[in-house]
Design a protein around this motif. Structure first.
Motif, PDB file in Angstrom:
ATOM      1  N   ALA A  47       0.842  -1.191   0.000  1.00 39.56           N
ATOM      2  CA  ALA A  47       0.000   0.000   0.000  1.00 39.56           C
ATOM      3  C   ALA A  47       0.879   1.245   0.000  1.00 39.56           C
ATOM      4  O   ALA A  47       2.012   1.216   0.488  1.00 39.56           O
ATOM      5  N   PHE A  48       0.355   2.346  -0.541  1.00 34.57           N
ATOM      6  CA  PHE A  48       1.075   3.615  -0.478  1.00 34.57           C
ATOM      7  C   PHE A  48       1.181   4.072   0.970  1.00 34.57           C
ATOM      8  O   PHE A  48       0.336   3.756   1.800  1.00 34.57           O
ATOM      9  N   VAL A  63       4.772  -7.884   1.329  1.00 36.80           N
ATOM     10  CA  VAL A  63       4.071  -7.297   2.471  1.00 36.80           C
ATOM     11  C   VAL A  63       4.198  -8.241   3.652  1.00 36.80           C
ATOM     12  O   VAL A  63       4.106  -9.464   3.507  1.00 36.80           O
ATOM     13  N   SER A  64       4.422  -7.668   4.828  1.00 40.41           N
ATOM     14  CA  SER A  64       4.600  -8.441   6.051  1.00 40.41           C
ATOM     15  C   SER A  64       3.692  -7.892   7.133  1.00 40.41           C
ATOM     16  O   SER A  64       3.474  -6.685   7.210  1.00 40.41           O
ATOM     17  N   GLU A  65       3.188  -8.767   7.979  1.00 41.72           N
ATOM     18  CA  GLU A  65       2.339  -8.303   9.082  1.00 41.72           C
ATOM     19  C   GLU A  65       3.152  -7.629  10.172  1.00 41.72           C
ATOM     20  O   GLU A  65       2.677  -6.718  10.829  1.00 41.72           O
ATOM     21  N   THR A  73       6.356   4.944  -2.099  1.00 42.52           N
ATOM     22  CA  THR A  73       6.054   6.168  -2.844  1.00 42.52           C
ATOM     23  C   THR A  73       5.570   5.902  -4.262  1.00 42.52           C
ATOM     24  O   THR A  73       5.003   6.783  -4.892  1.00 42.52           O
ATOM     25  N   SER A  74       5.818   4.704  -4.785  1.00 42.76           N
ATOM     26  CA  SER A  74       5.332   4.369  -6.124  1.00 42.76           C
ATOM     27  C   SER A  74       5.093   2.866  -6.227  1.00 42.76           C
ATOM     28  O   SER A  74       5.775   2.075  -5.571  1.00 42.76           O
ATOM     29  N   ASN A  80       5.409  -5.428 -11.225  1.00 46.65           N
ATOM     30  CA  ASN A  80       5.669  -5.842  -9.841  1.00 46.65           C
ATOM     31  C   ASN A  80       6.880  -5.117  -9.237  1.00 46.65           C
ATOM     32  O   ASN A  80       7.764  -5.737  -8.655  1.00 46.65           O
ATOM     33  N   LYS A  81       6.891  -3.791  -9.376  1.00 47.81           N
ATOM     34  CA  LYS A  81       7.956  -2.978  -8.804  1.00 47.81           C
ATOM     35  C   LYS A  81       7.358  -1.977  -7.835  1.00 47.81           C
ATOM     36  O   LYS A  81       6.256  -1.462  -8.053  1.00 47.81           O
ATOM     37  N   VAL A  82       8.094  -1.697  -6.774  1.00 45.06           N
ATOM     38  CA  VAL A  82       7.639  -0.742  -5.780  1.00 45.06           C
ATOM     39  C   VAL A  82       8.793   0.189  -5.441  1.00 45.06           C
ATOM     40  O   VAL A  82       9.956  -0.245  -5.360  1.00 45.06           O
TER      41      VAL A  82
END
Length: 86
Positions: A47-48, A63-65, A73-74, A80-82
């Motif tokens: 998530a942003f 993503v981890s709990e 930021t993007s 599949n890039k963040v």
């Protein structure tokens, strides 16, 4: 991850990561410890904003709990890039 003095190694699935391996030449690795980095992600898109992430064991993140939070930021869902601030 840092397994020993002056040593880095790839993270396993679920590991916390200290930085991004930006380049390796022989026995020398360049590790980015701060600033903006673009990395691949697997699984659900982060998530942003502030998002808990960990290593996915394949050179990317997921993503981890309960992982460390990074500023997202993007997001490029097609590739599949963040983009994150370390």
């Amino acid at each position: 991850k840092i397994p020993d003095s002056f040593t880095v190694s790839p993270c396993a699935d679920g590991d916390a990561f200290a930085g991004i391996a930006d380049g390796v030449r022989g026995n020398i690795a360049c590790i980015q410890l701060a600033g903006y980095a673009e990395v691949t992600y697997s699984g659900a898109a982060p998530a942003f904003g502030w998002c808990a992430l960990c290593a996915d064991g394949k050179g990317g993140v997921k993503v981890s709990e309960d992982g460390k939070e990074y500023l997202v930021t993007s997001i490029d869902a097609e590739n599949n890039k963040v983009g994150i601030i370390i």
